[in-house]
Design an enzyme around this catalytic site. Structure first.
Site, PDB file in Angstrom:
ATOM      1  N   LEU A  10      23.629  26.297 -15.973  1.00  0.00           N
ATOM      2  CA  LEU A  10      24.047  25.127 -16.758  1.00  0.00           C
ATOM      3  C   LEU A  10      25.121  24.288 -16.072  1.00  0.00           C
ATOM      4  O   LEU A  10      25.625  23.327 -16.635  1.00  0.00           O
ATOM      5  CB  LEU A  10      24.542  25.565 -18.150  1.00  0.00           C
ATOM      6  N   GLY A  11      25.502  24.642 -14.857  1.00  0.00           N
ATOM      7  CA  GLY A  11      26.502  23.874 -14.117  1.00  0.00           C
ATOM      8  C   GLY A  11      25.877  22.598 -13.544  1.00  0.00           C
ATOM      9  O   GLY A  11      24.712  22.279 -13.816  1.00  0.00           O
ATOM     10  N   LEU A  13      24.919  21.742 -10.438  1.00  0.00           N
ATOM     11  CA  LEU A  13      23.730  22.011  -9.607  1.00  0.00           C
ATOM     12  C   LEU A  13      22.659  22.734 -10.411  1.00  0.00           C
ATOM     13  O   LEU A  13      21.472  22.405 -10.357  1.00  0.00           O
ATOM     14  CB  LEU A  13      24.133  22.936  -8.459  1.00  0.00           C
ATOM     15  N   ASP A  34      23.533  31.881 -17.960  1.00  0.00           N
ATOM     16  CA  ASP A  34      24.822  31.232 -17.708  1.00  0.00           C
ATOM     17  C   ASP A  34      25.873  31.932 -18.564  1.00  0.00           C
ATOM     18  O   ASP A  34      25.535  32.550 -19.584  1.00  0.00           O
ATOM     19  CB  ASP A  34      24.773  29.736 -18.071  1.00  0.00           C
ATOM     20  N   ILE A  35      27.111  31.810 -18.150  1.00  0.00           N
ATOM     21  CA  ILE A  35      28.198  32.444 -18.921  1.00  0.00           C
ATOM     22  C   ILE A  35      28.439  31.701 -20.230  1.00  0.00           C
ATOM     23  O   ILE A  35      28.988  32.233 -21.169  1.00  0.00           O
ATOM     24  CB  ILE A  35      29.482  32.538 -18.067  1.00  0.00           C
ATOM     25  N   TYR A 142      38.362  29.048  -1.685  1.00  0.00           N
ATOM     26  CA  TYR A 142      36.949  28.698  -1.898  1.00  0.00           C
ATOM     27  C   TYR A 142      36.179  28.820  -0.579  1.00  0.00           C
ATOM     28  O   TYR A 142      35.126  29.454  -0.506  1.00  0.00           O
ATOM     29  CB  TYR A 142      36.888  27.261  -2.424  1.00  0.00           C
ATOM     30  N   LYS A 146      33.223  31.318   0.636  1.00  0.00           N
ATOM     31  CA  LYS A 146      31.927  30.800   1.107  1.00  0.00           C
ATOM     32  C   LYS A 146      31.535  31.439   2.448  1.00  0.00           C
ATOM     33  O   LYS A 146      30.382  31.793   2.663  1.00  0.00           O
ATOM     34  CB  LYS A 146      31.959  29.268   1.221  1.00  0.00           C
TER      35      LYS A 146
END
Ligand code: AKB
Length: 320
Positions: A10-11, A13, A34-35, A142, A146
């Site tokens: 649901l974000g 992307l 999704d959370i 971040y 990655k």
């Protein structure tokens, strides 16, 4: 027929990749998790959905078995600016969640798509036409997560033969679901402000160049790499993909082609500026083009026209 699972559906992307996957492979063949479960209600209602914390391996495994999943898009992550405010939580979600997915994928023999980012590079990386294989010493948590994620995916491929694939996304610009907590979010916010207030106060300096991509190209990249012939993939995890590189001043100039009275001012966020300054200006994406046929469609002008038209149309419908 494939059975696909999207973690973090649901974000920004996730919502658009999920929509396209359901269009291509059929609603019942694309399971979403999704959370949260209180946004994108139409998407949730259009097929199987589970509320799930991406670190909950037991529940994930049950869903994978129940729906005979063979491919997982792992999209749950905290973005760069949020991650910088809470590094431990960011590590836990970005790496803990990925590790959970990779373990389930190993046991249930699923392929895995994982997005990396331009954030996987740092200040010692060549800034212009950043090569596919180069120095990766990021300075944000971040970026560190990655790089670790890229290596973890390589590890599961080499050690356990899990079919892991991924791309390094630029800042993604879209109008369906807002991004949250990213350094490149300004490039989305600016369009809303242009349509609604004819003015935008930008948190990055006007000459900060970064790679960006329009959502239809980002969705196409994620699905194309997962559908690509594996024998041609030499890099597998974390292909550079490039589409357009611009700075806030450039974007403002293109917006003025459609909204001549638009103005921009600056109120710099030092944390976001430091992150942006540590990232490349533009990536070189030859490997993606040769190994799986990557070719973006949108440039800054096409994207600007589309974003302004879409946001204006939506605004008119709300006003009616
Ligand atoms: C962010 O700004 O954190 C993301 C990214 C470039 O990975 N949009």
């Amino acid at each position: 027929m494939k059975n696909i699972l999207v973690v973090g559906s649901l974000g920004q992307l996730g919502s658009e990749i999920s929509l396209e996957l359901r269009r291509v492979f059929g609603n019942d063949h694309v399971v979403l998790t999704d959370i949260k479960d209180d946004t994108n209600l139409d998407l949730i209602a259009s097929g199987p959905f589970y509320k799930l914390d991406s670190r909950d391996g037991e529940s994930l495994d049950k869903i994978v078995q129940k729906h005979q999943i063979d491919t997982i898009y792992h999209l749950a992550a905290l973005l760069s600016a949020t991650a910088e405010r809470m590094p431990k939580v960011a590590w836990d979600i970005n790496i803990g969640g990925l590790m959970t997915t990779l373990e389930v994928a190993r046991q249930r023999k699923c392929a895995v798509f994982t997005p990396s980012s331009i954030g996987a590079f740092g200040p010692t990386t060549p800034k212009i036409y950043t090569p596919q294989d180069t120095i990766q010493r990021p300075t944000s948590i971040y970026g560190i997560s990655k790089v670790a994620g890229e290596l973890l995916c390589d590890y599961y491929y080499h050690k356990y033969d899990v079919d892991t694939r991924g791309v390094r996304f630029p800042g993604v610009i879209s109008s369906m679901t807002p991004p949250g907590g990213g350094t490149t979010d300004y490039a989305v916010d600016i369009y809303y402000a242009a349509v609604e207030q004819k003015h935008y106060t930008c948190f990055l300096e006007g000459d900060t160049y970064l790679d960006m991509i329009y959502m239809p190209d980002a969705v196409n990249a994620a699905i194309s790499i997962m559908e690509a012939d594996p024998s041609r993939l030499r890099h597998r995890n974390a292909f550079n993909i490039a589409s357009m590189s611009f700075c806030p001043e450039d974007q403002a100039a293109y917006i003025r082609n459609y909204i001549p009275e638009f103005t921009i001012s600056y109120d710099i966020d030092p944390v976001k500026q430091a992150i942006a300054d540590s990232w490349p200006d533009c990536l070189e994406d030859y490997a993606a083009r040769v190994e799986w046929g990557w070719k973006p469609k949108y440039d800054l002008n096409m994207m600007t026209k589309d974003m302004i038209e879409t946001i204006s149309r939506r605004k008119q419908n709300v006003v009616k």
